[in-house]
Design a protein around this motif. Structure first.
Motif, PDB file in Angstrom:
ATOM      1  N   VAL A  51      31.952  43.985  38.722  1.00 13.12           N
ATOM      2  CA  VAL A  51      30.797  44.596  38.299  1.00 13.12           C
ATOM      3  C   VAL A  51      30.811  45.810  36.976  1.00 13.12           C
ATOM      4  CG1 VAL A  51      30.678  45.196  41.456  1.00 13.12           C
ATOM      5  CG2 VAL A  51      32.045  46.560  39.634  1.00 13.12           C
ATOM      6  N   GLY A  52      31.539  45.407  36.269  1.00 11.00           N
ATOM      7  CA  GLY A  52      31.226  46.202  34.945  1.00 11.00           C
ATOM      8  C   GLY A  52      32.010  47.258  35.079  1.00 11.00           C
ATOM      9  N   THR A  68      35.106  33.143  37.139  1.00 13.36           N
ATOM     10  CA  THR A  68      34.543  32.935  38.374  1.00 13.36           C
ATOM     11  C   THR A  68      35.114  31.489  39.180  1.00 13.36           C
ATOM     12  OG1 THR A  68      33.216  31.546  37.365  1.00 13.36           O
ATOM     13  CG2 THR A  68      32.102  33.771  37.164  1.00 13.36           C
ATOM     14  N   PHE A  69      34.436  32.052  40.133  1.00 14.43           N
ATOM     15  CA  PHE A  69      34.929  31.003  41.416  1.00 14.43           C
ATOM     16  C   PHE A  69      35.668  29.590  41.126  1.00 14.43           C
ATOM     17  CE2 PHE A  69      35.024  28.986  45.227  1.00 14.43           C
ATOM     18  CZ  PHE A  69      36.694  28.826  46.178  1.00 14.43           C
ATOM     19  N   ILE A  70      33.928  28.873  40.769  1.00 13.99           N
ATOM     20  CA  ILE A  70      33.766  26.855  40.658  1.00 13.99           C
ATOM     21  C   ILE A  70      34.657  26.604  40.391  1.00 13.99           C
ATOM     22  CG2 ILE A  70      32.251  25.486  40.609  1.00 13.99           C
ATOM     23  CD1 ILE A  70      32.092  27.144  43.252  1.00 13.99           C
ATOM     24  N   GLU A 107      33.010  42.496  32.258  1.00 12.21           N
ATOM     25  CA  GLU A 107      31.969  41.453  32.976  1.00 12.21           C
ATOM     26  C   GLU A 107      31.513  40.690  32.083  1.00 12.21           C
ATOM     27  OE1 GLU A 107      27.633  42.162  35.388  1.00 12.21           O
ATOM     28  OE2 GLU A 107      27.731  43.830  34.126  1.00 12.21           O
ATOM     29  N   ARG A 108      31.517  40.443  30.930  1.00 11.62           N
ATOM     30  CA  ARG A 108      31.425  39.813  30.317  1.00 11.62           C
ATOM     31  C   ARG A 108      33.054  38.946  29.921  1.00 11.62           C
ATOM     32  NH1 ARG A 108      29.139  42.619  25.871  1.00 11.62           N
ATOM     33  NH2 ARG A 108      31.229  43.634  25.114  1.00 11.62           N
ATOM     34  N   ARG A 109      33.532  39.541  30.547  1.00 12.02           N
ATOM     35  CA  ARG A 109      35.139  38.689  30.187  1.00 12.02           C
ATOM     36  C   ARG A 109      34.945  37.877  31.997  1.00 12.02           C
ATOM     37  NH1 ARG A 109      39.332  39.597  26.789  1.00 12.02           N
ATOM     38  NH2 ARG A 109      41.223  39.469  28.373  1.00 12.02           N
ATOM     39  N   TYR A 110      34.357  38.334  32.640  1.00 12.46           N
ATOM     40  CA  TYR A 110      34.661  38.151  33.759  1.00 12.46           C
ATOM     41  C   TYR A 110      33.609  36.812  34.355  1.00 12.46           C
ATOM     42  CZ  TYR A 110      32.420  37.042  38.522  1.00 12.46           C
ATOM     43  OH  TYR A 110      31.883  36.408  39.357  1.00 12.46           O
TER      44      TYR A 110
END
Length: 376
Positions: A289-290, A352-354, A344-347
């Motif tokens: 969520v940044g 991410t999940f997939i 947020e960029r790093r996330y």
């Protein structure tokens, strides 16, 4: 891709924690992809999870508990053996120390490949010495029963190699990952009179809400409001601390929350202080969520946070630095925004999940084919 019959085994699902969230997310996606999945656990609280509505069977073994207890552990062994014989899974995926130990021994004796996910080693830096030595010995002794070990951080993989817990060919790092969520317009962190600080963690060892409260009690010249999500045995003492220090209007204890995301969206700074960690999912949720992060530099935390880029890292003993970093973020709206954007960029790039899910399923399949090769 071959369809697998998988048991996800974890010591407890009656509390919300990173390992539990990980198991739920994997189980749901595995089911959606046509695999047959069963969750086996010691204690289970259905209201905390979506497994029922996804029609994922959950089997409880009440004798499976965290603490070492010879009689109960022996009972767990036999019950687990009966469950595995009935289900006949292609692979057993184990999570958390106790389930990891018993599950791998039972699986191996029944010639079922076993994968252990170390969400944080019980012999990691920060764990009391006696406990550390015991768990190190135990972990080393069950290594021969283990087909593959997933570590959620590079720190934990290197620690396992350093402590000679397992050979390199059995170890693989797969960083935790979580699903993307559509960002609502309300998430723009514009200037506010009173920034909201949030910490999401159980009120149990190794989490350190006490240090955060102590630091903020010394920063009352600044405007802030703290929200603490989570529950546990250490909570009542901290509620007393808040009353004694006249912080009742500034600190809210929210207990366990199913929709943590909506609280994170309305916050401005995320803090996670701990004595040890693996790769905290709560930090990844805050990055999604940044939010700028302030966290203790333990375990794999520095694989999520680049100091002075998407947040600040502080050492376990660096109390004055913690106060300084909190003060900086509370006073600087632009810095909060910049660090939040970096989070947020790093996330999006790495957590991410997939991709995490696909790598994990590949490990399950490798474990199955390794056993087949051994049988040739």
């Amino acid at each position: 891709m071959a369809r697998l019959k998988i048991v996800q085994l974890i010591t407890r699902m009656d509390k919300v924690g990173g390992a539990q969230k990980h198991v739920e997310a994997l189980a749901i996606q595995l089911k959606q992809d046509g695999h047959e999945v069963t969750v086996v656990t010691g204690s289970y609280q259905p209201s905390l999870w979506c497994l029922q509505e996804q029609q994922i069977p959950v089997i409880t073994i009440p004798t499976l508990q965290r603490a070492i207890h010879v009689t109960k552990d022996f009972q767990t062994f036999w019950q687990l053996r009966a469950i595995f014989k009935r289900i006949q899974p292609d692979v057993v995926a184990t999570h958390s120390s106790k389930a990891g130990v018993i599950g791998r021994v039972v699986g191996s004796l029944l010639r079922i490949p076993t994968v252990f996910t170390a969400h944080s080693w019980s012999f990691t830096e920060g764990v009391p010495r006696k406990k550390k030595l015991l768990y190190h010995r135990v972990e080393k002794s069950v290594q021969p029963f283990t087909t593959k070990i997933i570590t959620v951080s590079e720190y934990d993989r290197e620690l396992a190699l350093l402590e000679k817990v397992a050979p390199a060919h059995k170890l693989l790092t797969i960083h935790n990952g979580i699903d993307r969520i559509e960002r609502s317009k309300a998430t723009e962190k514009t200037f506010v009179e009173q920034p909201i600080i949030i910490m999401v963690a159980r009120f149990e060892v190794p989490k350190r809400q006490d240090i955060l409260l102590k630091a903020l009690a010394e920063l009352t010249d600044l405007s802030w409001h703290l929200q603490l999500i989570g529950d546990g045995s250490l909570r009542p003492a901290l509620e007393d601390f808040v009353v004694q220090h006249g912080l009742t209007n500034r600190v809210t204890f929210l207990g366990n929350q199913l929709d943590v995301h909506s609280y994170l969206e309305k916050s401005h700074v995320f803090v996670l202080l701990s004595d040890w960690e693996g790769l905290p999912i709560s930090i990844i949720e805050a990055m999604r969520v940044g939010l700028p992060i302030v966290a203790t530099n333990v375990g794999g935390v520095n694989e999520l946070i680049a100091d002075k880029d998407n947040g600040f890292l502080v050492g376990r003993e660096e109390y004055e630095l913690l106060k300084k970093r909190l003060r900086t973020l509370l006073m600087d709206t632009i810095l909060r925004q910049q660090m939040g954007n970096a989070s947020e960029r790093r996330y999006l790039q790495d957590f991410t999940f997939i991709p995490m899910y696909q790598k994990t399923v590949t490990v399950y399949q490798q474990a199955v084919s390794e056993l087949v090769k051994k049988g040739d």
